[in-house]
Motif scaffolding. Sequence first.
Motif, PDB file in Angstrom:
ATOM      1  N   ASN A 122      -3.700  64.603  87.507  1.00  0.00           N
ATOM      2  CA  ASN A 122      -2.367  65.103  87.202  1.00  0.00           C
ATOM      3  C   ASN A 122      -2.276  65.542  85.745  1.00  0.00           C
ATOM      4  O   ASN A 122      -2.777  64.857  84.843  1.00  0.00           O
ATOM      5  N   ALA A 123      -1.625  66.676  85.529  1.00  0.00           N
ATOM      6  CA  ALA A 123      -1.450  67.179  84.162  1.00  0.00           C
ATOM      7  C   ALA A 123      -0.383  66.394  83.415  1.00  0.00           C
ATOM      8  O   ALA A 123      -0.461  66.221  82.198  1.00  0.00           O
ATOM      9  N   GLN A 124       0.633  65.916  84.144  1.00  0.00           N
ATOM     10  CA  GLN A 124       1.714  65.152  83.520  1.00  0.00           C
ATOM     11  C   GLN A 124       1.200  63.843  82.943  1.00  0.00           C
ATOM     12  O   GLN A 124       0.227  63.270  83.437  1.00  0.00           O
ATOM     13  N   ARG A 125       1.896  63.354  81.930  1.00  0.00           N
ATOM     14  CA  ARG A 125       1.601  62.041  81.365  1.00  0.00           C
ATOM     15  C   ARG A 125       2.871  61.205  81.369  1.00  0.00           C
ATOM     16  O   ARG A 125       3.979  61.742  81.334  1.00  0.00           O
ATOM     17  N   ILE A 126       2.699  59.900  81.462  1.00  0.00           N
ATOM     18  CA  ILE A 126       3.826  58.980  81.366  1.00  0.00           C
ATOM     19  C   ILE A 126       3.509  57.940  80.303  1.00  0.00           C
ATOM     20  O   ILE A 126       2.357  57.673  79.995  1.00  0.00           O
ATOM     21  N   THR A 127       4.558  57.381  79.743  1.00  0.00           N
ATOM     22  CA  THR A 127       4.405  56.300  78.777  1.00  0.00           C
ATOM     23  C   THR A 127       5.028  55.037  79.342  1.00  0.00           C
ATOM     24  O   THR A 127       6.164  55.061  79.833  1.00  0.00           O
ATOM     25  N   LEU A 128       4.271  53.960  79.300  1.00  0.00           N
ATOM     26  CA  LEU A 128       4.782  52.647  79.677  1.00  0.00           C
ATOM     27  C   LEU A 128       4.945  51.835  78.398  1.00  0.00           C
ATOM     28  O   LEU A 128       4.095  51.871  77.515  1.00  0.00           O
ATOM     29  N   ARG A 129       6.053  51.099  78.320  1.00  0.00           N
ATOM     30  CA  ARG A 129       6.345  50.328  77.122  1.00  0.00           C
ATOM     31  C   ARG A 129       6.563  48.865  77.488  1.00  0.00           C
ATOM     32  O   ARG A 129       7.166  48.559  78.517  1.00  0.00           O
ATOM     33  N   ARG A 130       6.041  48.000  76.652  1.00  0.00           N
ATOM     34  CA  ARG A 130       6.179  46.561  76.871  1.00  0.00           C
ATOM     35  C   ARG A 130       7.327  46.013  76.024  1.00  0.00           C
ATOM     36  O   ARG A 130       7.390  46.239  74.818  1.00  0.00           O
ATOM     37  N   SER A 131       8.221  45.286  76.690  1.00  0.00           N
ATOM     38  CA  SER A 131       9.354  44.663  76.007  1.00  0.00           C
ATOM     39  C   SER A 131       9.043  43.207  75.711  1.00  0.00           C
ATOM     40  O   SER A 131       8.277  42.566  76.439  1.00  0.00           O
ATOM     41  N   PRO A 132       9.628  42.640  74.670  1.00  0.00           N
ATOM     42  CA  PRO A 132       9.498  41.193  74.454  1.00  0.00           C
ATOM     43  C   PRO A 132      10.016  40.449  75.679  1.00  0.00           C
ATOM     44  O   PRO A 132      10.918  40.932  76.383  1.00  0.00           O
ATOM     45  N   SER A 133       9.450  39.298  75.971  1.00  0.00           N
ATOM     46  CA  SER A 133       9.794  38.569  77.196  1.00  0.00           C
ATOM     47  C   SER A 133      11.289  38.291  77.300  1.00  0.00           C
ATOM     48  O   SER A 133      11.861  38.313  78.392  1.00  0.00           O
ATOM     49  N   ALA A 134      11.936  38.061  76.180  1.00  0.00           N
ATOM     50  CA  ALA A 134      13.362  37.735  76.218  1.00  0.00           C
ATOM     51  C   ALA A 134      14.217  38.915  76.657  1.00  0.00           C
ATOM     52  O   ALA A 134      15.317  38.726  77.194  1.00  0.00           O
ATOM     53  N   SER A 135      13.714  40.142  76.448  1.00  0.00           N
ATOM     54  CA  SER A 135      14.515  41.318  76.787  1.00  0.00           C
ATOM     55  C   SER A 135      13.940  42.119  77.947  1.00  0.00           C
ATOM     56  O   SER A 135      14.419  43.208  78.249  1.00  0.00           O
ATOM     57  N   ALA A 136      12.893  41.598  78.595  1.00  0.00           N
ATOM     58  CA  ALA A 136      12.282  42.308  79.717  1.00  0.00           C
ATOM     59  C   ALA A 136      13.266  42.431  80.873  1.00  0.00           C
ATOM     60  O   ALA A 136      13.997  41.481  81.195  1.00  0.00           O
ATOM     61  N   GLU A 137      13.287  43.598  81.485  1.00  0.00           N
ATOM     62  CA  GLU A 137      14.213  43.848  82.590  1.00  0.00           C
ATOM     63  C   GLU A 137      13.741  43.141  83.853  1.00  0.00           C
ATOM     64  O   GLU A 137      12.551  43.126  84.166  1.00  0.00           O
ATOM     65  N   ARG A 138      14.688  42.559  84.597  1.00  0.00           N
ATOM     66  CA  ARG A 138      14.344  41.840  85.821  1.00  0.00           C
ATOM     67  C   ARG A 138      14.352  42.772  87.027  1.00  0.00           C
ATOM     68  O   ARG A 138      15.155  43.695  87.113  1.00  0.00           O
ATOM     69  N   VAL A 139      13.454  42.495  87.952  1.00  0.00           N
ATOM     70  CA  VAL A 139      13.401  43.245  89.200  1.00  0.00           C
ATOM     71  C   VAL A 139      14.651  42.923  90.013  1.00  0.00           C
ATOM     72  O   VAL A 139      15.112  41.771  90.045  1.00  0.00           O
ATOM     73  N   ALA A 140      15.209  43.927  90.656  1.00  0.00           N
ATOM     74  CA  ALA A 140      16.423  43.731  91.451  1.00  0.00           C
ATOM     75  C   ALA A 140      16.215  42.665  92.520  1.00  0.00           C
ATOM     76  O   ALA A 140      15.129  42.568  93.106  1.00  0.00           O
TER      77      ALA A 140
END
Length: 360
Positions: free
Chosen positions: A311-329
């Motif tokens: 794929n030509a497209q690129r994505i960026t994944l970012r790591r959040s500190p554990s205290a602010s990590a988003e929870r799975v629904a």
Amino acid sequence: MTQANSPTALTIRRPDDWHVHLRDGDMLSAVVPYTAHSFARAIVMPNLVPPLTARAEVSAYRDRIKAAVPKGVSFEPLMTAYLTDTITPAEIAAGFADKTWVAAKLYPAKATTNSDFGVTSVRGILPVLEKMAEIGMPLLVHGEVTDPSVDIFDRESLFIDTILALLCDRLPELKIVFEHVTTADAVAFVKSRPQNVAATITAHHLHINRNAMFQGGLRPHFYCLPVAKREIHRLALRDAATSGDPRFFLGTDSAPHLARDKESACGCAGLFTAPSALAAYLQVFEEESALDRFEGFASLHGPAFYGLPVNAQRITLRRSPSASAERVAAQISARDQHIVPFWAGEALPWKIEAEAAIPA
């Protein structure tokens, strides 16, 4: 454990999912956006009811999938044919030539969800497999025997010994993907074979062993097929996935079921991992100090095996500190019912930056 010098962001070519179940109807509409959000392409499984064995059926299903993709999101479903005892070499070859499907799926009859129409004898479909070897069409294999006398935790290893090894020897040119491998035996088998034999590995089999199904009671949302195995097998899968070996690549086997069907007296096998699979995979690579190999596993090895461009497209994944990590629904709506996703309520540290719109 997160490494002290681990980066907080990772940019890679947009990944593909080389094994996913999207279902149909209301379920299809509910789950497609999650796969399309994370992956540019996906190999779509054909085990609907009735199964997708004819080109017209597969083409119509592909149109329904595309209609469920959110506007502005680029996603290509790659379709597969469902092998049966009666499908012909001519039909398989015609569908591959006109790009209706890119591969064919072998389900041993009654091995998993909606596999009742599957193959009862591999020997009986040898003419089809010989044609696939001739034209370079990949065979995707659900690798379990279905003999009720065989322990469910041994079904994969016995399949290797009694069916897959013989098939590879009989048709050495056939491209084979050993789907959702779960054992050290499967890892060793793939490593022992030439480059035309590969395997997909799921995120959930990298995270859990078979204890997960029984901790504190019977846990239906950890039940899948093939079932999770002992810890030694989970560790072998993590080693294979993060090794950089191009014969191993990403295939979520995300398989949604309504919560009522998972939690019933005869609960369905399958885990809906699409909403967070990419983050869960990346967490494993970080824990194994292998972030530099993640792009290969997620974005490069699969296209190379299938003979497709990356794929030509690129994505960026970012790591959040554990205290602010988003929870799975905790749950995801499917019209008037709901699905419980894998990792429901848990916080995963990695997240795709600039997320595409997901329906409420």
